[in-house]
Design a protein around this motif. Structure first.
Motif, PDB file in Angstrom:
ATOM      1  N   LYS A 157       0.832  -1.203   0.000  1.00 16.03           N
ATOM      2  CA  LYS A 157       0.000   0.000   0.000  1.00 16.03           C
ATOM      3  C   LYS A 157       0.867   1.254   0.000  1.00 16.03           C
ATOM      4  N   LYS A 158       0.433   2.248  -0.786  1.00 20.40           N
ATOM      5  CA  LYS A 158       1.194   3.493  -0.904  1.00 20.40           C
ATOM      6  C   LYS A 158       0.698   4.525   0.110  1.00 20.40           C
ATOM      7  N   ILE A 159       1.642   5.180   0.758  1.00 25.47           N
ATOM      8  CA  ILE A 159       1.324   6.277   1.666  1.00 25.47           C
ATOM      9  C   ILE A 159       2.366   7.375   1.485  1.00 25.47           C
ATOM     10  N   GLY A 160       2.043   8.561   1.978  1.00 24.32           N
ATOM     11  CA  GLY A 160       2.995   9.659   1.993  1.00 24.32           C
ATOM     12  C   GLY A 160       3.379   9.983   3.423  1.00 24.32           C
ATOM     13  N   VAL A 161       4.635  10.346   3.658  1.00 29.44           N
ATOM     14  CA  VAL A 161       5.096  10.698   5.003  1.00 29.44           C
ATOM     15  C   VAL A 161       5.844  12.025   4.976  1.00 29.44           C
ATOM     16  N   LYS A 162       5.785  12.724   6.092  1.00 28.28           N
ATOM     17  CA  LYS A 162       6.515  13.983   6.255  1.00 28.28           C
ATOM     18  C   LYS A 162       6.902  14.105   7.717  1.00 28.28           C
ATOM     19  N   GLU A 163       8.140  14.458   7.980  1.00 25.22           N
ATOM     20  CA  GLU A 163       8.657  14.473   9.338  1.00 25.22           C
ATOM     21  C   GLU A 163       8.737  15.889   9.901  1.00 25.22           C
ATOM     22  N   PHE A 164       8.367  16.029  11.195  1.00 26.23           N
ATOM     23  CA  PHE A 164       8.439  17.313  11.900  1.00 26.23           C
ATOM     24  C   PHE A 164       8.953  17.059  13.315  1.00 26.23           C
ATOM     25  N   PHE A 165       9.384  18.115  13.976  1.00 25.95           N
ATOM     26  CA  PHE A 165       9.677  18.072  15.411  1.00 25.95           C
ATOM     27  C   PHE A 165       8.842  19.157  16.078  1.00 25.95           C
ATOM     28  N   ARG A 166       8.045  18.759  17.082  1.00 21.68           N
ATOM     29  CA  ARG A 166       7.096  19.698  17.690  1.00 21.68           C
ATOM     30  C   ARG A 166       7.086  19.546  19.204  1.00 21.68           C
ATOM     31  N   GLU A 167       6.708  20.632  19.861  1.00 22.22           N
ATOM     32  CA  GLU A 167       6.572  20.623  21.319  1.00 22.22           C
ATOM     33  C   GLU A 167       5.263  19.927  21.682  1.00 22.22           C
ATOM     34  N   ILE A 168       5.374  18.760  22.316  1.00 27.36           N
ATOM     35  CA  ILE A 168       4.194  17.986  22.715  1.00 27.36           C
ATOM     36  C   ILE A 168       4.436  17.454  24.126  1.00 27.36           C
ATOM     37  N   TYR A 169       3.508  17.699  25.006  1.00 26.91           N
ATOM     38  CA  TYR A 169       3.632  17.279  26.409  1.00 26.91           C
ATOM     39  C   TYR A 169       4.950  17.752  27.016  1.00 26.91           C
ATOM     40  N   GLY A 170       5.240  19.018  26.808  1.00 26.35           N
ATOM     41  CA  GLY A 170       6.379  19.651  27.474  1.00 26.35           C
ATOM     42  C   GLY A 170       7.744  19.293  26.942  1.00 26.35           C
ATOM     43  N   LYS A 171       7.799  18.689  25.750  1.00 26.28           N
ATOM     44  CA  LYS A 171       9.087  18.273  25.211  1.00 26.28           C
ATOM     45  C   LYS A 171       9.018  18.245  23.688  1.00 26.28           C
ATOM     46  N   LYS A 172      10.140  18.581  23.035  1.00 25.39           N
ATOM     47  CA  LYS A 172      10.177  18.503  21.578  1.00 25.39           C
ATOM     48  C   LYS A 172      10.223  17.028  21.177  1.00 25.39           C
ATOM     49  N   ARG A 173       9.258  16.629  20.347  1.00 24.83           N
ATOM     50  CA  ARG A 173       9.144  15.219  19.973  1.00 24.83           C
ATOM     51  C   ARG A 173       9.065  15.071  18.458  1.00 24.83           C
ATOM     52  N   ARG A 174       9.486  13.909  18.006  1.00 26.62           N
ATOM     53  CA  ARG A 174       9.464  13.599  16.573  1.00 26.62           C
ATOM     54  C   ARG A 174       8.037  13.258  16.156  1.00 26.62           C
ATOM     55  N   LEU A 175       7.544  13.940  15.147  1.00 26.58           N
ATOM     56  CA  LEU A 175       6.172  13.766  14.675  1.00 26.58           C
ATOM     57  C   LEU A 175       6.197  13.336  13.209  1.00 26.58           C
ATOM     58  N   ILE A 176       5.483  12.272  12.895  1.00 27.05           N
ATOM     59  CA  ILE A 176       5.384  11.782  11.523  1.00 27.05           C
ATOM     60  C   ILE A 176       3.967  12.050  11.028  1.00 27.05           C
ATOM     61  N   ALA A 177       3.848  12.927  10.018  1.00 28.86           N
ATOM     62  CA  ALA A 177       2.552  13.170   9.372  1.00 28.86           C
ATOM     63  C   ALA A 177       2.396  12.156   8.242  1.00 28.86           C
ATOM     64  N   ILE A 178       1.217  11.565   8.146  1.00 27.10           N
ATOM     65  CA  ILE A 178       0.965  10.492   7.170  1.00 27.10           C
ATOM     66  C   ILE A 178      -0.202  10.886   6.274  1.00 27.10           C
ATOM     67  N   TYR A 179      -0.021  10.679   4.984  1.00 28.93           N
ATOM     68  CA  TYR A 179      -1.115  10.891   4.035  1.00 28.93           C
ATOM     69  C   TYR A 179      -1.414   9.568   3.343  1.00 28.93           C
ATOM     70  N   ASN A 180      -2.661   9.129   3.470  1.00 28.38           N
ATOM     71  CA  ASN A 180      -3.102   7.868   2.871  1.00 28.38           C
ATOM     72  C   ASN A 180      -4.078   8.193   1.732  1.00 28.38           C
ATOM     73  N   PRO A 181      -3.628   8.114   0.472  1.00 31.47           N
ATOM     74  CA  PRO A 181      -4.497   8.513  -0.648  1.00 31.47           C
ATOM     75  C   PRO A 181      -5.751   7.656  -0.774  1.00 31.47           C
TER      76      PRO A 181
END
Length: 401
Positions: A157-181
């Protein structure tokens, strides 16, 4: 902990990657005694809102779905509240088998998230892969599908991914955004159907009511339309236009194209956060999708033909805990058996189950045996030729398939 140690020693099971999920099962218990604290009204995951529930949570290994730890708790306790206690119990179990928290990766979904839980996870050094509510990342929901890096999962299955780092629960955390066509396409079709259904429902309601009694005033009509539209997303994409004078009003509904396109842009998006910086985004997505393993475990537990955690024929807490522990043992044996077959590349669907019994041959018993999942039912007094015939019959079925 002895069961976990035995699974490690005798079957080489790895508990370094643990999946967690809670569920509940309904009962017909009406608690009225001090030793009946487990059955309580809560949010039934099987739609049985009128019945008392018992909550059950499970940690199981990514390696074969082998169960590691289970917890029973009252049916009115929220998942995120329980998760904090579950983490404490997990830590104690790991300490007893001398496994450091830093060697464990936990995978769990957004229903378990809380500030307190992540304070514990960060303090104890657990790694994690967890989903996060899209509503907490509203600015990322409007990202164009074109900016995602498209790739293919191991299942094709094909998906799209994009990586970010964001402040979540008091700490900068790695966030993976996913796009499922595929999901976006299905959601768009479904949303369009629902929009048309909402418009048709309003027209149907006012077909014989418009300009009669209370429905002759514009504010009342608009209020009713908004009630029928329901959630904010429908109120944004459907325009309500009311013209004319009181008692002679004209109601028209139309789709707000710009709001509609804006909503479509949010479809097919989901988000994961993780502490695992050593894995590629696609690997993180695939690891999270292994949650299906624990969902299958729950299906086996609730299936009356397998482990039969329900219907519940016990009434007091101690008996309920004993019954659930027995089901947990059944799940442990089942998962170890299936894991062993898979490692030997044996196709499970080709293995016939033949029930051999010492009881007298009885049609009713045979029907019960087949209904319980057996492929054949044989009385022990069968002679050698009969047994060889049964063996020959079942041995050729894989070739027929």
């Amino acid at each position: 902990e002895e069961l976990a140690l035995s699974a490690i020693k005798n079957f080489n099971v790895s508990f370094n990657d643990l999946l967690f999920d809670p569920t509940n099962f309904f009962t017909y218990i009406n608690p009225n005694r001090s030793n009946q604290t487990l059955p309580r009204h809560g949010h039934s995951k099987e739609g049985r809102a009128t019945l008392n529930l018992i909550n059950f949570s499970l940690f199981c290994a990514l390696d074969g779905g082998v169960p590691f730890l289970h917890l029973i708790y009252p049916g009115n306790v929220h998942d995120s509240t329980h998760f904090k206690e579950a983490l404490n119990r997990l830590k104690k179990r790991l300490n007893k088998i001398n496994v450091p928290s830093a060697e464990i990766t936990l995978t769990f979904d957004k229903g378990n998230l809380s500030q307190e839980a992540f304070m514990f996870i960060d303090r104890e050094g657990f790694d994690y892969i967890a989903s996060i509510r899209p509503s907490t990342q509203k600015d990322l929901l409007s990202l164009s599908p074109e900016i995602f890096d498209m790739d293919t999962l191991p299942n094709g299955k094909k998906i799209g991914v994009k990586e970010f780092f964001r402040e979540i629960y008091g700490k900068k955390r790695r966030l993976i955004a996913i796009y499922n066509p595929n999901q976006a396409h299905w959601s768009q079709e479904n949303f369009e159907i629902k929009v048309n259904d909402k418009i048709n429902a309003i027209h149907e309601f006012f077909k014989d009511r418009l300009n009669t009694k209370r429905w002759s005033k514009e504010p009342k009509i608009r209020e009713k339309c908004e009630t029928l539209l329901g959630s904010k997303k429908f109120r944004k994409v459907i325009n309500i236009d009311i013209k004319g004078k009181e008692g002679n009003l004209i109601l028209s509904l139309s789709k707000n194209d710009s709001a509609f396109k804006e909503h479509l842009l949010t479809l097919g998006k989901s988000f994961l956060m993780t502490s695992r910086t050593d894995l590629e985004p696609l690997d993180i997505v695939w690891a999270y999708r292994q949650q299906y393993i624990i969902e299958h475990a729950f299906k086996f537990l609730k299936n009356p033909k397998y482990l039969s955690i329900r219907p519940m024929f016990h009434r007091v807490d101690s008996s309920i805990r004993g019954h659930v522990f027995t089901c947990f043992l059944g799940l442990l044996l089942l998962s170890l058996l299936v894991r062993g077959l898979v490692k030997k590349d044996i196709l499970i669907r080709h293995i016939p189950v033949i029930m051999l019994t010492g009881k007298k041959e009885d049609v009713t018993d045979k029907i019960k045996g087949i209904d319980a999942g057996a492929d054949d039912y044989v009385v022990k007094t069968a002679d050698e030729k009969a047994m060889m015939g049964i063996k020959a019959t079942w041995s050729i079925l894989p070739a027929i398939e």
